[in-house]
Design an enzyme around this catalytic site. Structure first.
Site, PDB file in Angstrom:
ATOM      1  CG  ASP A 148      -2.243   0.734   0.968  1.00 49.67           C
ATOM      2  OD1 ASP A 148      -2.228   1.756   0.248  1.00 49.67           O
ATOM      3  OD2 ASP A 148      -3.283   0.281   1.496  1.00 49.67           O
ATOM      4  CE1 TYR A 177      -7.568   4.666   4.393  1.00 50.43           C
ATOM      5  CE2 TYR A 177      -8.811   6.092   2.916  1.00 50.43           C
ATOM      6  CZ  TYR A 177      -8.290   5.827   4.166  1.00 50.43           C
ATOM      7  OH  TYR A 177      -8.467   6.725   5.184  1.00 50.43           O
ATOM      8  CG  HIS A 178      -3.889   3.229  -3.319  1.00 47.86           C
ATOM      9  ND1 HIS A 178      -3.055   4.248  -3.727  1.00 47.86           N
ATOM     10  CD2 HIS A 178      -5.139   3.716  -3.435  1.00 47.86           C
ATOM     11  CE1 HIS A 178      -3.778   5.304  -4.071  1.00 47.86           C
ATOM     12  NE2 HIS A 178      -5.050   5.003  -3.904  1.00 47.86           N
ATOM     13  CB  SER A 179      -5.212  -3.292  -0.087  1.00 46.25           C
ATOM     14  OG  SER A 179      -5.363  -2.626   1.142  1.00 46.25           O
TER      15      SER A 179
END
Length: 601
Positions: free
Chosen positions: A331, A534-536
């Site tokens: 992330d 929130y860029h899993s």
């Protein structure tokens, strides 16, 4: 008499139930079952159902956003109100070892869309593709053949319908008739102009960050249309809903993929099992496509017996394929720096709620309510830790033109402790305090890796999400340098000096003995309040099938399981240098062509 009537009614009901009951779901077979109607799943459903000979089921745990939540989802500025709502999975990290000291229990929230359209229904809508080197590296370093920038550019262009007026748009890099609407964020002109001038005064060019060169500054573009959010539900799902060969099963949970041994002793995916006990099957030669996102896809895979053998067996799950599912979680870590400003140029509570702004939005689709969560400008810069000759930035700056109204959003979204939350913005009882935030985000050179693990073999139990952020001191050093460069850029800007702009640098827990604005202070700041954007991604890594660290091959086929593919952010070998929505759309576009090609050889 009454009892006879009751007996007759019951008998009649039993007869009707026996002879008129619907066929069991086991009798329904599809050519393709898509699990997850999020960003990638909606693209797949649209493109694959263009062939009316394919019978497709699209399964989604959420539903189409409607009612009050649906209204909020359509208004760009309302994004913070969607997180922790009914259309958010509302994941939360495990307690972090190296970061989040000012957060409750050292945990941070991880929003993910639970709706048709997935995270594109709750995200900040910024349209940023990443760096060309990201995709070339996927191919060259990880053996993800065919996933180079040149190939993906075709799909970025195919998917995009850019309605922006940006003079910076590089010719040949953009599409103007695709389904995904992209527009300029045209609010906060004075603050945006000051941000762009600050960049040029610091020696950075004005650029199209989605064009030939990423380093530089630009005003933001977002996936909006006429002032409203344009999710992949709007872009891809709506046009396909009435197709007879596409069945949308919303509010439906998938527990696991059904796998059996084929006649040639190979594992083959035959369908999926739903949480209500029903089973859906694919026809011989059909496929199951997992598109539930990096977190949910990893969970479904492991519950299906596909994942790290020892981990699965520890939860009494029979291992059918020993693959590194849930490893390599990546992330983008970031820190928000608040700047006070002595001019009325930002979004404040009274401005946002004013009749003027409401009328402007309703009748023109413009104004503060049309703004992409307050984002107005973007900059990509390199710190001293990045190779001098490379064109790959390691820091992204996002200018967010909100004043004191950011305070409640910070508290809600970041899980701050009360005392830390009170420090984020200068103490001021005026809810109309002017200000803005620069989100300093580490976008490349990230060394930390996390994991997703099961906590039991029960589908209803949440997974354990450990992003493990800042486990590498090198990530801390890059963020510290990025923050210092950001403050220098803002403080040195004549445009911002004229607005009396000042950075707010609070003293968080454990930082009391550091000198403000020193490297030691900024390192302490980072380990207190850094979370992720929130860029899993990366938990089912794509690459050469011979590598031990890959889960899917370049055709997105799960290794060792015939008829099962993954198409979502989990397959990214390495996180892109930018936001994820645009790359996921392009990936799903290309994946659709791969699936079509394989099904119709």
């Amino acid at each position: 008499m009454i009892s006879n009537f009751v007996i007759f009614a019951v008998f009649t009901g039993v007869i009707i139930a026996i002879f008129c009951r619907p066929k069991p779901s086991e009798d329904i077979k599809y050519d393709i079952i898509i699990v997850g109607a999020g960003t990638s799943g909606t693209v797949l459903a649209n493109r694959l159902s263009e062939n009316n000979t394919l019978n497709i089921a699209l399964i989604e745990a959420g539903d189409v956003p409607s009612g009050w939540t649906g209204l909020l989802s359509s208004i760009p500025i309302a994004t913070p109100l969607l997180q922790k709502s009914s259309i958010d999975w509302s994941y939360i990290s495990t307690p972090q070892k190296y970061a989040c000291r000012s957060l409750k229990n050292k945990q941070f929230t991880i929003p993910a869309g639970k709706a048709v359209g997935g995270t594109s229904t709750i995200n900040a809508m910024l349209y940023v593709r990443g760096n060309r080197a990201d995709y070339n590296n996927w191919e060259q370093t990880y053996g993800a053949s065919g996933w180079n920038y040149s190939n993906l550019l075709k799909y970025f262009i195919k998917s995009e319908n850019n309605k922006g007026r940006l003079k910076l748009l590089d010719p040949g890099f953009h599409g103007f008739d695709g389904p995904l609407q992209v527009s300029d964020v045209d609010t906060l002109d004075e603050l945006t102009e000051a941000f762009l001038k600050a960049g040029t005064e610091a020696g950075f060019p004005l650029t199209d960050v989605n064009g030939r060169s990423q380093i530089g500054f630009t005003s933001a573009q977002a996936t909006t249309y006429r002032g409203m959010r344009w999710s992949t539900y709007d872009a891809y799902m709506k046009p396909a809903l009435n197709r007879e060969n596409l069945k949308l099963l919303s509010s439906t949970h998938v527990d696991k993929v059904l796998v059996r041994l084929s006649g040639d002793s190979k594992q083959i995916a035959t369908g999926v099992q739903l949480s209500d006990g029903r089973k859906l099957f694919v026809k011989p030669g059909g496929e199951v496509l997992l598109s539930a996102g990096a977190i949910a896809t990893s969970k479904i895979m492991m519950l299906s017996g596909i994942g790290p053998r020892k981990h699965l067996e520890s939860h009494n799950i029979e291992s059918i394929s020993d693959l590194p599912v849930g490893h390599n979680l990546q992330d983008h870590p970031f820190v928000g720096i608040y700047f006070s400003i002595g001019k009325t140029v930002s979004i404040t509570e009274s401005k946002l709620k004013s009749l003027r702004q409401i009328v402007k939005y309703v009748f023109q689709g413009k104004g503060y309510l049309s703004g992409a969560s307050g984002f107005n400008g973007i900059g990509f810069i390199k710190t001293k830790y990045q190779t001098a000759e490379t064109d790959i930035p390691d820091i992204e700056l996002q200018s967010i033109g909100v004043g004191s109204i950011a305070n409640d959003a910070v508290k809600t979204l970041s899980n701050y402790k009360e005392d830390a939350w009170a420090k984020f913005i200068p103490p001021n009882h005026d809810t109309d305090q002017e200000g803005f935030i620069i989100a300093v985000t580490l976008v490349s050179g990230i060394a930390s890796r996390g994991t997703i693990k099961l906590q039991s073999n029960l589908p209803e139990d949440d997974v354990l999400i450990d992003p493990n952020i800042l486990s590498s001191g090198h990530d801390v050093n890059r963020l510290v340098e990025g923050i210092k460069m950001t403050i220098d850029i803002i403080n040195s800007s004549k445009a911002f000096q004229a607005m009396d702009v000042k950075p707010h640098l609070p003293v968080y827990e454990g930082c009391e003995h550091t000198q403000t604005a020193s490297d030691e202070y900024f390192a302490c700041l980072v380990t207190n309040i850094a979370t992720t954007v929130y860029h899993s991604c990366g938990t089912c890594r794509m690459g050469d099938h011979r590598r031990n660290d890959t889960v899917v091959d370049p055709k997105l086929r799960v290794k060792g399981i015939r008829g099962l593919r993954i198409v979502d952010a989990s397959i990214m070998p390495q996180i892109p240098t930018g936001n994820l929505n645009a790359p996921i759309v392009a990936m799903a576009e290309r994946a659709s062509d791969i699936v079509k090609s394989d099904l119709y050889k």
